[in-house]
Enzyme design. Sequence first.
Site, PDB file in Angstrom:
ATOM      1  N   SER A  10      -2.795   0.130  -9.316  1.00 48.04           N
ATOM      2  CA  SER A  10      -2.457  -1.191  -9.295  1.00 48.04           C
ATOM      3  C   SER A  10      -2.772  -1.812 -10.503  1.00 48.04           C
ATOM      4  O   SER A  10      -4.070  -1.989 -10.830  1.00 48.04           O
ATOM      5  CB  SER A  10      -3.256  -1.881  -7.983  1.00 48.04           C
ATOM      6  N   HIS A  35       1.762   0.517  -9.371  1.00 48.57           N
ATOM      7  CA  HIS A  35       1.715  -0.366  -8.197  1.00 48.57           C
ATOM      8  C   HIS A  35       1.837  -1.697  -8.627  1.00 48.57           C
ATOM      9  O   HIS A  35       0.788  -2.161  -9.674  1.00 48.57           O
ATOM     10  CB  HIS A  35       0.648   0.119  -7.399  1.00 48.57           C
ATOM     11  N   ASP A  37       1.674  -5.596  -7.774  1.00 47.83           N
ATOM     12  CA  ASP A  37       1.196  -6.565  -6.764  1.00 47.83           C
ATOM     13  C   ASP A  37       1.870  -7.984  -7.439  1.00 47.83           C
ATOM     14  O   ASP A  37       1.193  -8.449  -8.102  1.00 47.83           O
ATOM     15  CB  ASP A  37      -0.307  -6.581  -6.814  1.00 47.83           C
ATOM     16  N   MET A  39       1.976 -11.845  -6.012  1.00 44.09           N
ATOM     17  CA  MET A  39       1.331 -12.717  -4.977  1.00 44.09           C
ATOM     18  C   MET A  39       1.430 -14.205  -5.384  1.00 44.09           C
ATOM     19  O   MET A  39       1.793 -14.484  -6.351  1.00 44.09           O
ATOM     20  CB  MET A  39      -0.292 -12.780  -4.960  1.00 44.09           C
ATOM     21  N   HIS A  68       4.845  -4.382  -4.516  1.00 45.05           N
ATOM     22  CA  HIS A  68       4.231  -4.829  -3.182  1.00 45.05           C
ATOM     23  C   HIS A  68       4.507  -6.382  -3.283  1.00 45.05           C
ATOM     24  O   HIS A  68       3.542  -7.072  -3.960  1.00 45.05           O
ATOM     25  CB  HIS A  68       2.890  -4.310  -3.260  1.00 45.05           C
ATOM     26  N   MET A  70       3.727  -9.726  -1.708  1.00 44.37           N
ATOM     27  CA  MET A  70       2.813 -10.469  -0.903  1.00 44.37           C
ATOM     28  C   MET A  70       3.282 -11.997  -1.069  1.00 44.37           C
ATOM     29  O   MET A  70       2.632 -12.886  -1.647  1.00 44.37           O
ATOM     30  CB  MET A  70       1.622 -10.397  -1.402  1.00 44.37           C
ATOM     31  N   MET A 139      -2.718  -1.839   4.629  1.00 46.69           N
ATOM     32  CA  MET A 139      -3.567  -2.538   3.703  1.00 46.69           C
ATOM     33  C   MET A 139      -5.011  -2.385   4.687  1.00 46.69           C
ATOM     34  O   MET A 139      -5.109  -2.513   5.858  1.00 46.69           O
ATOM     35  CB  MET A 139      -3.418  -4.086   4.072  1.00 46.69           C
ATOM     36  N   GLY A 144      -4.677  -9.924  -1.363  1.00 44.16           N
ATOM     37  CA  GLY A 144      -5.085 -11.151  -2.070  1.00 44.16           C
ATOM     38  C   GLY A 144      -5.802 -10.973  -3.352  1.00 44.16           C
ATOM     39  O   GLY A 144      -5.752 -11.508  -4.295  1.00 44.16           O
ATOM     40  N   ASP A 177      -3.681   1.030   0.590  1.00 40.80           N
ATOM     41  CA  ASP A 177      -3.982  -0.145  -0.438  1.00 40.80           C
ATOM     42  C   ASP A 177      -5.127  -0.823   0.015  1.00 40.80           C
ATOM     43  O   ASP A 177      -5.101  -1.635   0.817  1.00 40.80           O
ATOM     44  CB  ASP A 177      -2.610  -0.830  -0.543  1.00 40.80           C
ATOM     45  N   GLY A 178      -6.197  -0.644  -0.918  1.00 41.42           N
ATOM     46  CA  GLY A 178      -7.223  -1.675  -0.745  1.00 41.42           C
ATOM     47  C   GLY A 178      -8.807  -1.012  -0.366  1.00 41.42           C
ATOM     48  O   GLY A 178      -8.839  -0.156   0.404  1.00 41.42           O
ATOM     49  N   GLY A 179      -9.569  -0.882  -1.705  1.00 41.64           N
ATOM     50  CA  GLY A 179     -10.812  -0.486  -1.368  1.00 41.64           C
ATOM     51  C   GLY A 179     -10.801   1.095  -1.597  1.00 41.64           C
ATOM     52  O   GLY A 179     -11.656   1.769  -1.243  1.00 41.64           O
ATOM     53  N   SER A 200      -9.173  -1.530  -8.899  1.00 38.86           N
ATOM     54  CA  SER A 200     -10.278  -1.328  -9.614  1.00 38.86           C
ATOM     55  C   SER A 200     -11.043  -0.224  -9.896  1.00 38.86           C
ATOM     56  O   SER A 200     -11.554   0.245 -11.059  1.00 38.86           O
ATOM     57  CB  SER A 200     -11.546  -2.239  -9.073  1.00 38.86           C
TER      58      SER A 200
HETATM   59  C1  DX5 Z   1      -4.344  -6.376  -2.726  1.00 40.70           C
HETATM   60  C2  DX5 Z   1      -3.456  -5.649  -3.708  1.00 40.70           C
HETATM   61  C3  DX5 Z   1      -4.258  -4.237  -4.048  1.00 40.70           C
HETATM   62  C4  DX5 Z   1      -5.392  -4.420  -4.998  1.00 40.70           C
HETATM   63  C5  DX5 Z   1      -6.088  -3.240  -4.674  1.00 40.70           C
HETATM   64  O1  DX5 Z   1      -4.258  -7.631  -2.053  1.00 40.70           O
HETATM   65  O2  DX5 Z   1      -2.521  -5.379  -2.809  1.00 40.70           O
HETATM   66  O3  DX5 Z   1      -3.166  -3.475  -4.559  1.00 40.70           O
HETATM   67  O4  DX5 Z   1      -4.893  -4.714  -6.367  1.00 40.70           O
HETATM   68  O5  DX5 Z   1      -7.442  -3.419  -5.425  1.00 40.70           O
HETATM   69  P1  DX5 Z   1      -8.599  -2.517  -5.279  1.00 40.70           P
HETATM   70  O6  DX5 Z   1      -8.178  -0.947  -5.438  1.00 40.70           O
HETATM   71  O7  DX5 Z   1      -9.585  -3.137  -6.275  1.00 40.70           O
HETATM   72  O8  DX5 Z   1      -8.891  -2.841  -3.695  1.00 40.70           O
HETATM   73 ZN    ZN Z   2      -1.034  -3.688  -3.374  1.00 43.46          ZN
END
Ligand code: DX5
Ligand code: ZN
Length: 221
Positions: A10, A35, A37, A39, A68, A70, A139, A144, A177-179, A200
């Site tokens: 991402s 990816h 993102d 927002m 993606h 959002m 997710m 966000g 996606d996420g963590g 990250s």
């Molecule tokens: C969160 C995004 C993710 C985000 C993931 O809302 O959709 O794609 O960038 O970031 P990490 O991998 O750091 O959780």
């Molecule tokens: Zn995402």
Amino acid sequence: MRKPVRIAPSILAADFATLGAEVAAIDKAGADYIHVDIMDGHFVPNISFGPAVTKSLRSYTDKPFDCHLMISPVDPFIPEFVDAGADIITLHQEAGAHLHRSIQLVKSHGKKVGVSLNPATPASTLEHVMDEIDLVLVMSVNPGFGGQTFISSQLDKIRTLRAMIDETGRDIDLEVDGGINETTAPLVIEAGADLLVAGSAAFKGGPEQYAANINRILGRS
Ligand code: DX5
Ligand code: ZN
């Protein structure tokens, strides 16, 4: 038959001041998809960037753009992301009242369509669209922000969706996606995911670390 596990870094976690170079670097480091993102400060409590920035990045890689969205409403912006060079357009189940219509709109542009589920949204909401979609995005944080902690209750949802996808016999990516990092990736893979988003964990340490980061997340090192 299970597909090999792939990674979609991402670029939300990249250096926004040098995004083109960041996209090229993560491509070279082994990204399968990029990816992207998006927002809107309304559907999610943060603003990233939009179709113009997405379009400006298109020439920096040949890898598929996994967009993606959002955002809500989403339908009015789908043509703009098609024009920006999106290959997969993923929208949220929660973004509007007419999911089936939004799916058809993406498909009418000849693009792959994904549907994302927030942590509190059950897998069963996709039961009647499984024959229409190319990707499901679970997710594992509340969308966000990057850098949040993985929500482990999503593992059961991934298992449920794995079974739903297998039942269709269709080629549907199961993306999470996420963590996602070297600790959580094996858990989601075991549960049935075959496409991992990492922000990250993929971009930490700067470009010279990206290949090692990707290998570590995918358990190759
Ligand atoms: C969160 C995004 C993710 C985000 C993931 O809302 O959709 O794609 O960038 O970031 P990490 O991998 O750091 O959780
Ligand atoms: Zn995402």
